[in-house]
Design a protein around this motif. Structure first.
Motif, mmCIF file in Angstrom:
data_model
loop_
_atom_site.group_PDB
_atom_site.id
_atom_site.type_symbol
_atom_site.label_atom_id
_atom_site.label_comp_id
_atom_site.label_asym_id
_atom_site.label_seq_id
_atom_site.Cartn_x
_atom_site.Cartn_y
_atom_site.Cartn_z
ATOM 1 N N THR A 392 0.856 -1.181 0.000
ATOM 2 C CA THR A 392 0.000 0.000 0.000
ATOM 3 C C THR A 392 0.894 1.234 0.000
ATOM 4 O OG1 THR A 392 -0.081 0.110 2.423
ATOM 5 C CG2 THR A 392 -1.824 -1.151 1.323
ATOM 6 N N PRO A 393 0.372 2.382 -0.403
ATOM 7 C CA PRO A 393 1.154 3.613 -0.223
ATOM 8 C C PRO A 393 1.434 3.827 1.255
ATOM 9 C CG PRO A 393 -0.733 3.980 -1.658
ATOM 10 C CD PRO A 393 -0.923 2.632 -1.044
ATOM 11 N N ARG A 394 2.608 4.347 1.562
ATOM 12 C CA ARG A 394 2.916 4.614 2.965
ATOM 13 C C ARG A 394 2.020 5.740 3.463
ATOM 14 N NH1 ARG A 394 8.111 3.552 5.699
ATOM 15 N NH2 ARG A 394 8.015 4.464 7.780
ATOM 16 N N SER A 395 1.422 5.526 4.616
ATOM 17 C CA SER A 395 0.463 6.484 5.141
ATOM 18 C C SER A 395 0.423 6.383 6.649
ATOM 19 C CB SER A 395 -0.928 6.210 4.563
ATOM 20 O OG SER A 395 -1.917 6.953 5.232
ATOM 21 N N SER A 396 0.133 7.506 7.282
ATOM 22 C CA SER A 396 -0.013 7.494 8.740
ATOM 23 C C SER A 396 -1.348 6.905 9.173
ATOM 24 C CB SER A 396 0.118 8.914 9.300
ATOM 25 O OG SER A 396 -0.875 9.764 8.733
ATOM 26 N N SER A 397 -2.250 6.671 8.207
ATOM 27 C CA SER A 397 -3.516 6.011 8.535
ATOM 28 C C SER A 397 -3.252 4.579 8.965
ATOM 29 C CB SER A 397 -4.453 6.019 7.328
ATOM 30 O OG SER A 397 -5.594 5.215 7.581
ATOM 31 N N LEU A 398 -3.868 4.171 10.034
ATOM 32 C CA LEU A 398 -3.649 2.834 10.580
ATOM 33 C C LEU A 398 -4.724 1.841 10.143
ATOM 34 C CD1 LEU A 398 -2.612 3.842 14.219
ATOM 35 C CD2 LEU A 398 -1.147 3.519 12.209
ATOM 36 N N ASP A 399 -5.703 2.315 9.380
ATOM 37 C CA ASP A 399 -6.804 1.449 8.941
ATOM 38 C C ASP A 399 -6.455 0.816 7.589
ATOM 39 O OD1 ASP A 399 -8.334 1.896 11.171
ATOM 40 O OD2 ASP A 399 -9.451 3.549 10.286
ATOM 41 N N ASP A 400 -5.560 -0.155 7.615
ATOM 42 C CA ASP A 400 -5.112 -0.818 6.373
ATOM 43 C C ASP A 400 -6.009 -2.024 6.075
ATOM 44 O OD1 ASP A 400 -4.130 -2.172 8.579
ATOM 45 O OD2 ASP A 400 -2.252 -2.751 7.604
ATOM 46 N N TRP A 401 -7.264 -1.754 5.788
ATOM 47 C CA TRP A 401 -8.252 -2.794 5.562
ATOM 48 C C TRP A 401 -7.840 -3.710 4.424
ATOM 49 C CZ3 TRP A 401 -11.449 -6.014 7.096
ATOM 50 C CH2 TRP A 401 -12.545 -6.474 6.379
ATOM 51 N N ALA A 402 -7.234 -3.142 3.359
ATOM 52 C CA ALA A 402 -6.816 -3.969 2.227
ATOM 53 C C ALA A 402 -5.816 -5.028 2.670
ATOM 54 C CB ALA A 402 -6.203 -3.091 1.130
ATOM 55 N N ARG A 403 -4.936 -4.672 3.587
ATOM 56 C CA ARG A 403 -3.936 -5.636 4.065
ATOM 57 C C ARG A 403 -4.600 -6.723 4.914
ATOM 58 N NH1 ARG A 403 -0.502 -2.174 5.454
ATOM 59 N NH2 ARG A 403 0.768 -2.392 3.565
ATOM 60 N N VAL A 404 -5.574 -6.356 5.719
ATOM 61 C CA VAL A 404 -6.300 -7.348 6.511
ATOM 62 C C VAL A 404 -6.949 -8.378 5.596
ATOM 63 C CG1 VAL A 404 -8.257 -7.713 8.067
ATOM 64 C CG2 VAL A 404 -6.708 -5.796 8.461
ATOM 65 N N LYS A 405 -7.622 -7.900 4.556
ATOM 66 C CA LYS A 405 -8.276 -8.820 3.622
ATOM 67 C C LYS A 405 -7.248 -9.713 2.933
ATOM 68 C CE LYS A 405 -10.539 -5.767 1.194
ATOM 69 N NZ LYS A 405 -11.460 -5.233 0.143
ATOM 70 N N TYR A 406 -6.130 -9.118 2.548
ATOM 71 C CA TYR A 406 -5.084 -9.890 1.860
ATOM 72 C C TYR A 406 -4.549 -10.994 2.769
ATOM 73 C CZ TYR A 406 -0.817 -10.822 -0.822
ATOM 74 O OH TYR A 406 0.191 -11.434 -1.535
ATOM 75 N N LEU A 407 -4.174 -10.624 3.985
ATOM 76 C CA LEU A 407 -3.591 -11.618 4.898
ATOM 77 C C LEU A 407 -4.615 -12.691 5.267
ATOM 78 C CD1 LEU A 407 -1.546 -9.289 7.297
ATOM 79 C CD2 LEU A 407 -0.703 -10.638 5.361
ATOM 80 N N HIS A 408 -5.839 -12.275 5.528
ATOM 81 C CA HIS A 408 -6.865 -13.250 5.877
ATOM 82 C C HIS A 408 -7.040 -14.273 4.761
ATOM 83 C CE1 HIS A 408 -11.037 -14.789 6.026
ATOM 84 N NE2 HIS A 408 -10.823 -14.833 7.327
ATOM 85 N N GLY A 409 -7.114 -13.795 3.526
ATOM 86 C CA GLY A 409 -7.323 -14.699 2.401
ATOM 87 C C GLY A 409 -6.160 -15.626 2.162
ATOM 88 N N HIS A 410 -4.932 -15.116 2.320
ATOM 89 C CA HIS A 410 -3.760 -15.946 2.020
ATOM 90 C C HIS A 410 -3.474 -16.955 3.129
ATOM 91 C CE1 HIS A 410 -3.276 -13.021 -1.189
ATOM 92 N NE2 HIS A 410 -2.436 -13.859 -1.744
ATOM 93 N N ILE A 411 -3.694 -16.572 4.373
ATOM 94 C CA ILE A 411 -3.523 -17.548 5.449
ATOM 95 C C ILE A 411 -4.589 -18.633 5.341
ATOM 96 C CG2 ILE A 411 -3.561 -17.878 7.955
ATOM 97 C CD1 ILE A 411 -2.308 -15.109 8.237
ATOM 98 N N LYS A 412 -5.795 -18.241 4.950
ATOM 99 C CA LYS A 412 -6.843 -19.230 4.725
ATOM 100 C C LYS A 412 -6.440 -20.204 3.620
ATOM 101 C CE LYS A 412 -11.664 -19.734 3.321
ATOM 102 N NZ LYS A 412 -12.841 -19.051 2.741
ATOM 103 N N ALA A 413 -5.790 -19.672 2.553
ATOM 104 C CA ALA A 413 -5.331 -20.544 1.469
ATOM 105 C C ALA A 413 -4.277 -21.529 1.961
ATOM 106 C CB ALA A 413 -4.771 -19.702 0.320
#
Length: 499
Positions: A392-413
């Motif tokens: 993701t672009p570097r950002s001070s926002s801590l709500d990295d929802w895209a990363r949560v979805k990515y990790l959840h899906g790949h660990i599930k795989a």
């Protein structure tokens, strides 16, 4: 009628949650979960306590508008970072040793301060029941060896790498049980010696490639050959001198891709097989079978170095495990023989072109397909997923929802693969912190923790993904789609505020 629509939506969410949730307890008890970094990208202190420059330093001085220098300053903040790992629930940490911090000239005297730092880091990890997984080379060959004899382009590097590995095994092997010799040599040689977009930035001059020296048609193959021989020399040394008494294992790491034919034509399907030979078989075929893929020998010809029988026997079977990094899928397109691929000699040699962006066709199932491919093509080697994460672009926002979805899906795989009999033994998120990235500097981010570069203390702040990963590691079964609402509503703070 509104209540019916709401009820239908709730039922849909509950059904989806029932099929989309899982927990740490669904994995084998000895399955490892960790996070990863590398020395130059996280340590900082590049000119402190005897460390000398590596080829990564030279690259970072001009690439992506800034120098890596302070980075995350883990060199001084390792105790704080290990404490964060422990609170998160990690049971493994993958990091690399800086060759030029440990042996400043690449050969010769060992630096006591470098030795002290890695001993302290390893001991701190073990005191928190976190297994150290050590990589010996992560794109950071000492600049002194690059200047003296051309680094990976010279056979002299085999001897010096073996000596460096010997120091590491001798000094740290009583506590380190997982050794990786090389990180991503398959891409390191393409980026470093063909396209020139990675250190040491060598390539043939062209309007596309920005290199001051190099030969793209020969150097990638020479560098890869010497890397394979260096790996094999270190692995042989470890097995003969250390393994019986230290009880560790040694392997190598490659960057893997989900490779898909652009079309269903025979030409693109065949091209995809050639791309697999180049991007994975280039390293794995010698290690498993003792020689390069036939497609490469045919297409590259005399520019591809040959193994002697002794070298082939040394390289063949030289791993106890394979580490794989995986991020994205790519499409493969056939090109006519001898048709120049934009900016690449190696892809031209095997007559393929990679098309689409790195974000194209990325699904969690791609990781599982890579695991299946490796097990079908190269046997039942134990596998460790050394890197997997969301850019993701570097950002001070801590709500990295895209990363949560990515990790959840790949660990599930990964879980799905285990249930189907795959030999995956561990999973590491890239990366623990927002590090200095090889392909983007400080402009992009993979970290579970945001590092505030404008704060003198380089304050670490957990992102949403860090909370999700921590909840998972602590055995909680949470559908990621509910986490944002938990956070926003503070309705279940005990689930969110683990770290």
């Amino acid at each position: 009628m509104l209540w019916k629509a709401l009820l239908a939506a709730l039922i849909s969410l509950l059904v989806a949650s029932a099929t989309d949730t899982y927990s740490r307890d669904d994995f084998p008890p000895d399955f490892l979960f960790g996070a990863a970094t590398s020395a130059f990208q996280v340590e900082g202190a590049e000119d402190e306590d005897g460390r000398t420059p590596s080829i990564f330093d030279a690259f970072a001085q001009t690439a992506y508008g800034g120098y890596g220098n302070k980075s995350c300053d883990q060199y001084h903040k390792y105790e704080e970072d290990v404490s964060l790992m422990a609170k998160m629930g990690l049971n493994a940490y993958r990091f690399s040793i800086s060759w030029s911090r440990l042996i400043p000239n690449g050969k010769g005297p060992v630096n006591p301060k470098g030795m002290e730092y890695y001993n302290n880091l390893i001991n701190e990890l073990i005191s928190h029941d976190i297994q150290p997984h050590v990589t010996l080379h992560h794109s950071d060959l000492p600049q002194a060896l690059e200047d003296e004899y051309g680094g990976w382009l010279s056979r002299k590097v085999v001897r010096d790498f073996k000596t460096y590995a010997d120091v590491c095994f001798r000094e740290f092997g009583d506590r380190v049980k997982y050794w990786t010799t090389m990180n991503e040599p398959n891409i390191f040689v393409i980026g470093g010696y063909d396209d020139g977009f990675l250190p040491p930035q060598r390539c043939s001059p062209s309007p596309i490639n920005n290199c001051s020296k190099g030969n793209s048609s020969t150097e990638p193959y020479i560098a890869a050959h010497n890397i394979l021989l260096s790996h094999a020399a270190a692995a042989s040394l470890y097995r003969k001198k250390y393994q019986d008494r230290q009880h560790g294992i040694i392997g190598i790491n490659i960057l893997t891709f989900g490779l898909l034919p652009l079309t269903n034509t025979t030409e693109d399907v065949d091209a995809t097989e050639r791309a697999k030979d180049l991007l994975m078989g280039w390293i794995l075929n010698p290690i498993v079978f003792g020689d390069y893929p036939d497609t490469m020998k045919k297409n590259v010809g005399s520019r591809l170095p040959s193994f002697t029988k002794t070298e082939s026997n040394l390289v063949k079977g030289s791993v106890d495990f394979l580490g794989i990094n995986y991020y994205y899928n790519y499409y493969v397109k056939n090109i006519p023989q001898n048709h120049q691929v934009k900016g690449s000699s190696t892809f031209t040699d095997v007559a393929v072109e990679i098309v689409g962006t790195m974000f194209n066709a990325t699904t969690p199932g791609g990781l599982l397909k890579v695991v299946d491919l490796l097990e079908q093509s190269y046997g039942n080697l134990p596998l460790y997923i050394h890197e997997n994460g969301q850019l993701t672009p570097r950002s001070s926002s801590l709500d990295d929802w895209a990363r949560v979805k990515y990790l959840h899906g790949h660990i599930k795989a990964v879980l799905g693969g285990l249930r189907n009999g795959s030999n995956v033994n561990g999973y590491f998120v890239w990366s623990l912190l927002d590090v200095y990235e090889l392909l983007g500097g400080y402009e992009i981010s993979f970290g579970l923790y945001y590092v505030d570069l404008n704060d003198q203390t380089l304050r670490r702040q957990p992102k949403l993904s860090a909370h999700w990963y921590s909840n998972f590691l602590h055995g909680r079964t949470i559908d990621p789609r509910l986490i944002i609402e938990l956070k926003r509503n503070a309705s279940m703070p005990s689930l969110y505020n683990v770290i």
